[in-house]
Design an enzyme around this catalytic site. Structure first.
Site, PDB file in Angstrom:
ATOM      1  NE  ARG A  50      -4.349   0.243  -1.387  1.00  0.00           N
ATOM      2  CZ  ARG A  50      -3.667  -0.134  -0.105  1.00  0.00           C
ATOM      3  NH1 ARG A  50      -4.500  -0.255   1.050  1.00  0.00           N
ATOM      4  NH2 ARG A  50      -2.518   0.111  -0.096  1.00  0.00           N
ATOM      5  CG  HIS A  69      -5.173   6.534  -5.938  1.00  0.00           C
ATOM      6  ND1 HIS A  69      -4.897   5.536  -5.075  1.00  0.00           N
ATOM      7  CD2 HIS A  69      -3.832   7.044  -5.848  1.00  0.00           C
ATOM      8  CE1 HIS A  69      -3.628   5.572  -4.378  1.00  0.00           C
ATOM      9  NE2 HIS A  69      -3.020   6.360  -4.999  1.00  0.00           N
ATOM     10  NE  ARG A 109      -3.697   4.323  -0.620  1.00  0.00           N
ATOM     11  CZ  ARG A 109      -3.268   3.854   0.743  1.00  0.00           C
ATOM     12  NH1 ARG A 109      -3.970   4.089   1.655  1.00  0.00           N
ATOM     13  NH2 ARG A 109      -2.010   3.045   0.828  1.00  0.00           N
ATOM     14  CG  HIS A 115       1.973   2.899   1.152  1.00  0.00           C
ATOM     15  ND1 HIS A 115       1.573   4.114   1.426  1.00  0.00           N
ATOM     16  CD2 HIS A 115       1.696   2.611  -0.012  1.00  0.00           C
ATOM     17  CE1 HIS A 115       0.598   4.463   0.388  1.00  0.00           C
ATOM     18  NE2 HIS A 115       0.859   3.781  -0.584  1.00  0.00           N
ATOM     19  CE  LYS A 123      -3.143  -3.542  -5.090  1.00  0.00           C
ATOM     20  NZ  LYS A 123      -2.849  -2.161  -5.834  1.00  0.00           N
ATOM     21  CE1 TYR A 151       1.124  10.679  -3.223  1.00  0.00           C
ATOM     22  CE2 TYR A 151       2.009   8.916  -2.481  1.00  0.00           C
ATOM     23  CZ  TYR A 151       1.098   9.375  -3.320  1.00  0.00           C
ATOM     24  OH  TYR A 151       0.060   8.618  -3.913  1.00  0.00           O
TER      25      TYR A 151
END
Length: 345
Positions: free
Chosen positions: A188, A294, A297, A320, A215, A329
């Site tokens: 990020r 973004h 990433r 994640h 985050k 994805y």
């Protein structure tokens, strides 16, 4: 615990050696009283609660609260406490002004946050909050639109962007390294600018990058990302070139440069990363509006999925918490592989 001292409130009422029975000694504690201790503990608990939210969330909530308070002032309403109907009217006005439903949802959450922090129940948690819930559902149903994804900077796009970074000056060397590392570690933009020199480990097969905080890592457990040396984008070589050119031995890895390309002690901002990505995307012939910070990433995840990486190997890099987002994805990459209509269309 220290021994408390005794103090007579009326020492002139008796002669030496005498003490009236009605004047009992008063205990004067030498340590903080229980209320003081509780106040301190409450302050610490509040600090921990504040730390639980990311700096970006706190900043957004503060801005949202100012907007709500100004709206209330214009209508001669009290923002704290606010009724569910009052918040529902605010949300409807925001929707009529064209705001995205997700932004309105966040603003309602911010209002609830400030209510709870002040000892009031959030408007969404009050007994008569049903109308507010219906308004929010209606906004999502009527105003909701398909989320527009920014274009990923996959391997081909990134190589084209890197080719547009002209020259061997300090800025060019930095920008090449930043683009390569941002994509190679699926970072990020906030993580990218938070990297410090001490977070970089050089190993024979490539790099090990420590993500000290992110985050989704509010507990600051940290995570180490492996980056292969590479033969096409060559992220390790580009980073080493930047480190040698900058010559700094500690502090922020990617630093802000002055207009005359002089190195400063300050890290780059996350907004500067977004502008950098857009600038080189435009130079490479892409629509800069389709790219964002973004894109680096998402570019790694898109390319990795397209090259057959498993969802779990992608998760090792992306960090994640769940595979739900990553599955999108993989589905995108596999959309035409083994298609159900392949044998008859």
């Amino acid at each position: 615990m220290a021994t408390p001292t005794l103090h007579d409130p009326n020492p002139d009422h008796y002669d030496a050696g005498e003490r009236p029975a009605s004047n009992l000694p008063v205990v004067v504690p030498s340590e903080p009283s229980l209320p003081d201790i509780l106040d301190r503990k409450i302050e610490r608990a509040t600090a921990y609660a504040k730390a639980a939210r990311s700096a970006a969330t706190r900043k957004a909530y503060a801005s949202d609260w100012v907007i709500f308070a100004q709206w209330c002032a214009e209508l001669a309403l009290t923002p704290l406490p606010a009724s569910p109907g009052q918040v529902a009217t605010f949300a409807a006005d925001q929707a009529d002004a064209g705001l995205n439903p997700s932004t309105i949802v966040r603003r309602v959450a911010a209002i609830g946050h400030y209510h709870r922090a002040s000892g009031y129940p959030a408007p969404t948690a009050q007994p008569d909050a049903g109308g507010l819930a219906e308004v929010m559902a209606g906004i999502r149903a009527e105003k909701g639109t398909r989320k527009v994804k920014k274009r990923p900077a996959d391997a081909a796009a990134l190589r084209n962007m890197l080719a547009e970074v002209q020259g061997d000056g300090l800025r060019a060397v930095r920008d090449r390294a930043l683009l390569a590392i941002g994509m190679a570690a699926a970072l990020r933009r906030s993580e990218l600018v938070a990297l410090e020199l001490g977070h970089v480990g050089l190993v024979p097969k490539g790099l090990e990058i420590l993500i000290a905080r992110s985050k989704t890592d509010q507990d600051r457990e940290g995570a180490t990302i492996a980056i292969p040396e590479g033969t096409r984008i060559r992220p390790k070589a580009l980073l080493l070139e930047w480190m040698a050119a900058a010559g700094h031995t500690s502090g922020p890895l990617f630093r802000r440069l002055t207009r005359s390309d002089q190195l400063t002690d300050d890290p780059m901002s996350d907004k500067a990363v977004a502008r950098l990505v857009k600038r080189y995307a435009a130079a490479a012939g892409y629509d800069p509006g389709e790219f964002s910070g973004h894109s680096l990433r998402s570019g790694f995840l898109t390319e990795g999925a397209g090259q057959g990486a498993t969802i779990f190997k992608l998760q090792e890099v992306s960090r994640h918490k769940t595979v739900q987002i990553l599955s999108e994805y993989v589905r995108d990459a596999d959309r035409f592989n083994n298609h159900a209509g392949e044998r008859f269309l």
